[in-house]
Design a protein around this motif. Structure first.
Motif, PDB file in Angstrom:
ATOM      1  N   THR A   1      31.264  -6.507 -13.871  1.00  0.00           N
ATOM      2  CA  THR A   1      29.929  -7.000 -13.527  1.00  0.00           C
ATOM      3  C   THR A   1      29.853  -8.470 -13.944  1.00  0.00           C
ATOM      4  O   THR A   1      30.626  -8.934 -14.786  1.00  0.00           O
ATOM      5  CB  THR A   1      28.837  -6.207 -14.255  1.00  0.00           C
TER       6      THR A   1
ATOM      7  N   SER B   1      28.135 -11.638 -15.712  1.00  0.00           N
ATOM      8  CA  SER B   1      27.205 -12.017 -16.772  1.00  0.00           C
ATOM      9  C   SER B   1      26.308 -13.140 -16.245  1.00  0.00           C
ATOM     10  O   SER B   1      26.474 -13.628 -15.129  1.00  0.00           O
ATOM     11  CB  SER B   1      27.968 -12.477 -18.013  1.00  0.00           C
TER      12      SER B   1
ATOM     13  N   ILE C   1      24.173  -9.315 -15.741  1.00  0.00           N
ATOM     14  CA  ILE C   1      24.132  -8.027 -16.436  1.00  0.00           C
ATOM     15  C   ILE C   1      24.517  -8.253 -17.889  1.00  0.00           C
ATOM     16  O   ILE C   1      25.562  -8.855 -18.191  1.00  0.00           O
ATOM     17  CB  ILE C   1      25.103  -7.023 -15.797  1.00  0.00           C
TER      18      ILE C   1
ATOM     19  N   GLY D   1      27.663  -5.706 -19.623  1.00  0.00           N
ATOM     20  CA  GLY D   1      28.180  -4.846 -18.566  1.00  0.00           C
ATOM     21  C   GLY D   1      29.674  -4.626 -18.686  1.00  0.00           C
ATOM     22  O   GLY D   1      30.363  -5.284 -19.481  1.00  0.00           O
TER      23      GLY D   1
END
Length: 240
Positions: free
Chosen positions: A70, A72, A107, A110
């Motif tokens: 994911t 950031s 995220i 994540g």
């Protein structure tokens, strides 16, 4: 003293029973072709549930790709301009649209690509393999076939052969490098898994109801790969 002697006798008889465990070798047509002794160190040990669980867990973990990822807040595109001025709007302060609390933002904490493999000691792997084979052998679910003699790959013949030797349920067939026709014959049967003798592992054994060896793959599982000099000496009956 008497209890100790009785216990020692029971242990000795148990060991001798494990050492003398034999199975009848079958032909592809289901007829008897002699007997073979199963090695006690591989088919006669007490299964260690904890070790087998740890080894199987490590096997399944090593199969994970670990490619999940994911972005950031620093990797999300945009967010360079401050959404609105710091004071005077009546809204909360905001410095970037990439904040995790914003829709479309980054995220927080994540998943990222990682390696899930675990280090498992070789002795533990061997003990787990022996425990799994011993469990199947103790239930009478280890079958030894003289050889597979499929002239051409044919699923119907493979199904008939398994029925003839009494292999029911989920079957693991351990094959040699030269069993190409057998591998092609078995691979279309949904309840049969094929495995090369060098790839024998705890998970596939425990995942199957019956394990079917040939005499060649049984020898490989018992003694492991041999060098050319060892094989020649073995054929000549010499001691190493």
């Amino acid at each position: 003293m008497a209890e100790a002697q009785n216990s020692e006798k029971a242990t000795t008889s148990k060991k001798s029973k494990a050492a003398e465990r034999t199975v009848t070798v079958k032909t592809q047509q289901g007829t008897d072709a002699g007997k073979v002794v199963l090695a006690a160190e591989l088919f006669g040990v007490e299964p260690n549930i904890a070790v087998m669980h740890q080894v199987v867990t490590a096997q399944l973990a090593a199969r994970r790709a670990g490619t999940h990822s994911t972005k950031s807040r620093s990797e999300v595109r945009g967010g360079g301009a401050k959404p609105w001025r710091q004071k005077g709007t009546g809204r909360a302060r905001a410095g970037s649209r990439n904040s995790p609390i914003w829709r479309g933002g980054g995220i927080a904490h994540g998943p990222k690509p990682r390696d899930y493999s675990q280090r498992t000691p070789k002795k533990m792997v061997k003990l787990a393999l022996a425990g799994a084979l011993s469990d199947r052998a103790g239930e009478g679910n280890v079958i030894v076939v003289d050889e597979w003699s499929f002239e051409t790959p044919k699923t119907k013949d493979a199904s008939a052969a398994l029925e003839a030797i009494g292999a029911t349920g989920k079957v693991l067939v351990v094959l040699d490098d030269g069993d190409g026709n057998a591998q092609k014959s078995f691979r279309n049967l949904p309840h049969v898994s094929c495995l090369n003798s060098a790839e024998l592992n705890t998970h596939d054994i425990l995942d199957s109801d019956v394990v079917v060896f040939t005499k060649a793959t049984l020898d490989y599982a018992t003694t492991g790969p041999q060098t050319a000099s060892e094989q020649t000496a073995s054929d000549n009956g010499e001691e190493q």
